[in-house]
Design a protein around this motif. Sequence first.
Motif, PDB file in Angstrom:
ATOM      1  N   TRP A  38      70.302 -30.716 -21.348  1.00 17.88           N
ATOM      2  CA  TRP A  38      71.735 -30.454 -21.533  1.00 17.88           C
ATOM      3  C   TRP A  38      72.012 -29.040 -22.019  1.00 17.88           C
ATOM      4  N   VAL A  39      71.258 -28.593 -23.003  1.00 19.98           N
ATOM      5  CA  VAL A  39      71.496 -27.252 -23.546  1.00 19.98           C
ATOM      6  C   VAL A  39      71.292 -26.197 -22.463  1.00 19.98           C
ATOM      7  N   SER A  40      70.193 -26.288 -21.733  1.00 14.32           N
ATOM      8  CA  SER A  40      69.927 -25.292 -20.687  1.00 14.32           C
ATOM      9  C   SER A  40      70.978 -25.348 -19.586  1.00 14.32           C
ATOM     10  N   PHE A  41      71.468 -26.545 -19.260  1.00 15.32           N
ATOM     11  CA  PHE A  41      72.484 -26.644 -18.214  1.00 15.32           C
ATOM     12  C   PHE A  41      73.795 -26.000 -18.661  1.00 15.32           C
ATOM     13  N   PHE A  42      74.226 -26.263 -19.889  1.00 13.67           N
ATOM     14  CA  PHE A  42      75.495 -25.691 -20.346  1.00 13.67           C
ATOM     15  C   PHE A  42      75.385 -24.189 -20.589  1.00 13.67           C
ATOM     16  N   VAL A  43      74.204 -23.705 -20.935  1.00 13.09           N
ATOM     17  CA  VAL A  43      74.002 -22.254 -20.988  1.00 13.09           C
ATOM     18  C   VAL A  43      74.206 -21.660 -19.597  1.00 13.09           C
ATOM     19  N   ALA A  44      73.662 -22.341 -18.572  1.00  8.27           N
ATOM     20  CA  ALA A  44      73.830 -21.871 -17.194  1.00  8.27           C
ATOM     21  C   ALA A  44      75.294 -21.874 -16.782  1.00  8.27           C
ATOM     22  N   VAL A  45      76.036 -22.905 -17.190  1.00 11.50           N
ATOM     23  CA  VAL A  45      77.464 -22.986 -16.866  1.00 11.50           C
ATOM     24  C   VAL A  45      78.216 -21.827 -17.501  1.00 11.50           C
ATOM     25  N   LYS A  46      77.927 -21.548 -18.776  1.00 10.55           N
ATOM     26  CA  LYS A  46      78.631 -20.475 -19.481  1.00 10.55           C
ATOM     27  C   LYS A  46      78.279 -19.099 -18.920  1.00 10.55           C
ATOM     28  N   VAL A  47      77.021 -18.937 -18.488  1.00 11.07           N
ATOM     29  CA  VAL A  47      76.556 -17.618 -18.028  1.00 11.07           C
ATOM     30  C   VAL A  47      76.940 -17.349 -16.586  1.00 11.07           C
ATOM     31  N   ALA A  48      76.759 -18.355 -15.703  1.00 11.80           N
ATOM     32  CA  ALA A  48      76.899 -18.101 -14.263  1.00 11.80           C
ATOM     33  C   ALA A  48      77.969 -18.941 -13.577  1.00 11.80           C
ATOM     34  N   GLY A  49      78.577 -19.891 -14.264  1.00 16.27           N
ATOM     35  CA  GLY A  49      79.604 -20.711 -13.634  1.00 16.27           C
ATOM     36  C   GLY A  49      79.074 -22.057 -13.176  1.00 16.27           C
ATOM     37  N   VAL A  50      79.998 -22.936 -12.817  1.00 20.72           N
ATOM     38  CA  VAL A  50      79.654 -24.309 -12.466  1.00 20.72           C
ATOM     39  C   VAL A  50      78.844 -24.373 -11.172  1.00 20.72           C
ATOM     40  N   ALA A  51      79.228 -23.583 -10.164  1.00 19.38           N
ATOM     41  CA  ALA A  51      78.584 -23.681  -8.854  1.00 19.38           C
ATOM     42  C   ALA A  51      77.096 -23.335  -8.926  1.00 19.38           C
ATOM     43  N   ILE A  52      76.766 -22.180  -9.499  1.00 17.92           N
ATOM     44  CA  ILE A  52      75.358 -21.768  -9.576  1.00 17.92           C
ATOM     45  C   ILE A  52      74.574 -22.705 -10.482  1.00 17.92           C
ATOM     46  N   ALA A  53      75.170 -23.115 -11.606  1.00 16.55           N
ATOM     47  CA  ALA A  53      74.483 -24.025 -12.521  1.00 16.55           C
ATOM     48  C   ALA A  53      74.176 -25.354 -11.836  1.00 16.55           C
ATOM     49  N   THR A  54      75.142 -25.870 -11.088  1.00 12.74           N
ATOM     50  CA  THR A  54      74.951 -27.157 -10.434  1.00 12.74           C
ATOM     51  C   THR A  54      73.924 -27.066  -9.314  1.00 12.74           C
ATOM     52  N   LEU A  55      73.953 -25.997  -8.534  1.00 12.05           N
ATOM     53  CA  LEU A  55      72.982 -25.838  -7.444  1.00 12.05           C
ATOM     54  C   LEU A  55      71.575 -25.589  -7.990  1.00 12.05           C
ATOM     55  N   GLY A  56      71.473 -24.858  -9.087  1.00 11.45           N
ATOM     56  CA  GLY A  56      70.164 -24.665  -9.698  1.00 11.45           C
ATOM     57  C   GLY A  56      69.587 -25.969 -10.208  1.00 11.45           C
ATOM     58  N   PHE A  57      70.438 -26.781 -10.818  1.00  9.33           N
ATOM     59  CA  PHE A  57      70.004 -28.092 -11.283  1.00  9.33           C
ATOM     60  C   PHE A  57      69.577 -28.982 -10.112  1.00  9.33           C
ATOM     61  N   ALA A  58      70.119 -28.727  -8.926  1.00 10.34           N
ATOM     62  CA  ALA A  58      69.773 -29.531  -7.749  1.00 10.34           C
ATOM     63  C   ALA A  58      68.312 -29.371  -7.345  1.00 10.34           C
ATOM     64  N   SER A  59      67.588 -28.471  -7.996  1.00  8.80           N
ATOM     65  CA  SER A  59      66.145 -28.360  -7.755  1.00  8.80           C
ATOM     66  C   SER A  59      65.397 -29.560  -8.327  1.00  8.80           C
ATOM     67  N   PHE A  60      66.062 -30.373  -9.099  1.00  9.79           N
ATOM     68  CA  PHE A  60      65.451 -31.541  -9.738  1.00  9.79           C
ATOM     69  C   PHE A  60      64.709 -32.456  -8.760  1.00  9.79           C
ATOM     70  N   PRO A  61      65.235 -32.758  -7.556  1.00  4.69           N
ATOM     71  CA  PRO A  61      64.473 -33.624  -6.644  1.00  4.69           C
ATOM     72  C   PRO A  61      63.128 -33.041  -6.229  1.00  4.69           C
ATOM     73  N   ALA A  62      63.066 -31.738  -6.017  1.00  5.25           N
ATOM     74  CA  ALA A  62      61.796 -31.124  -5.627  1.00  5.25           C
ATOM     75  C   ALA A  62      60.767 -31.266  -6.744  1.00  5.25           C
ATOM     76  N   PHE A  63      61.190 -31.017  -7.976  1.00  7.21           N
ATOM     77  CA  PHE A  63      60.295 -31.213  -9.108  1.00  7.21           C
ATOM     78  C   PHE A  63      59.849 -32.671  -9.203  1.00  7.21           C
TER      79      PHE A  63
END
Length: 297
Positions: free
Chosen positions: A80-105
């Motif tokens: 959660w902390v890393s995701f909300f840092v991403a939202v604050k730094v780069a916006g919802v779109a980039i944060a959400t797409l970056g998190f979408a790497s979860f299935p590959a992991f």
Amino acid sequence: MTPRTALGALHIGALMFGLTGVFGKLAAASPAVIVFGRAAFAVLALGVFARLASNTPWQKLAATDWRRLLLSGLLLAGHWVSFFVAVKVAGVAIATLGFASFPAFTVILEGLIFRERIRFNEMLLVLLVSIGLVLVTPDFDLASQATTGLLWAVGSGLLFSLLSLNNRASSGRIPAVQAALCQNVVVALCLLPVAAPELGQVRAMDWLWISLLGIFCTGLAHSLFVASLAVIKARTAAVVFALEPVYGITVAWLLFGENPTLRMLFGGALIIVAIVVSSRLSAGSGSKAATAEAGSH
């Protein structure tokens, strides 16, 4: 819970999780305060639900269960902390797409941890998701806010993948509401020392957004996710959660005017399509195999 109802629960959870970044951006508080408040409201919501639902089972936990729940809580807090840092730094779109790497992991780690054979279509998924993330990145300058935010988001995806696999290992024994409640208590306790000095400065409207995060995007969505993993594999859950970026990016575009570039849209579409196609190939590998897999849960 049957496989069909578990899939329905996952879709509802995906919709709620998709709004997480939106509420996180609406709240002007720091990521530490948002995560603490989210976990605290989730604990209250889950406690009320457990009180009202008299048929909710509670399991006496062994030392191994407590260790797994503690690990899940720590992973959830970091995610959660890393995701909300991403939202604050780069916006919802980039944060959400970056998190979408979860299935590959998840595909890679599930194969390593549970020693399950990684199929060709899953290797293809990992490759296409990696290409999609490269396209999502506006540039590769580490000083760029977009790149920094994307790295935070990818880290969030890795932590969430580890969380889902840890939940899979324990979800058959620990009831979903009980597991979610314990994990959120751990998150709240972890973030309290950091968030406490800032709590008096949080605006009333920010508490509204944080409460929505805790009650709907956490208390309900997280318990649905944990419950579904007792029936559905983590890799199947990853497929359903491919819809999360669609919800998040669409709402962010409507509310905040975050217009994704054509390259970002192409990269995001590549990630989502890769996950969906991989799922369909897995399902089409043979009805008997699919039936055996479903019946094994």
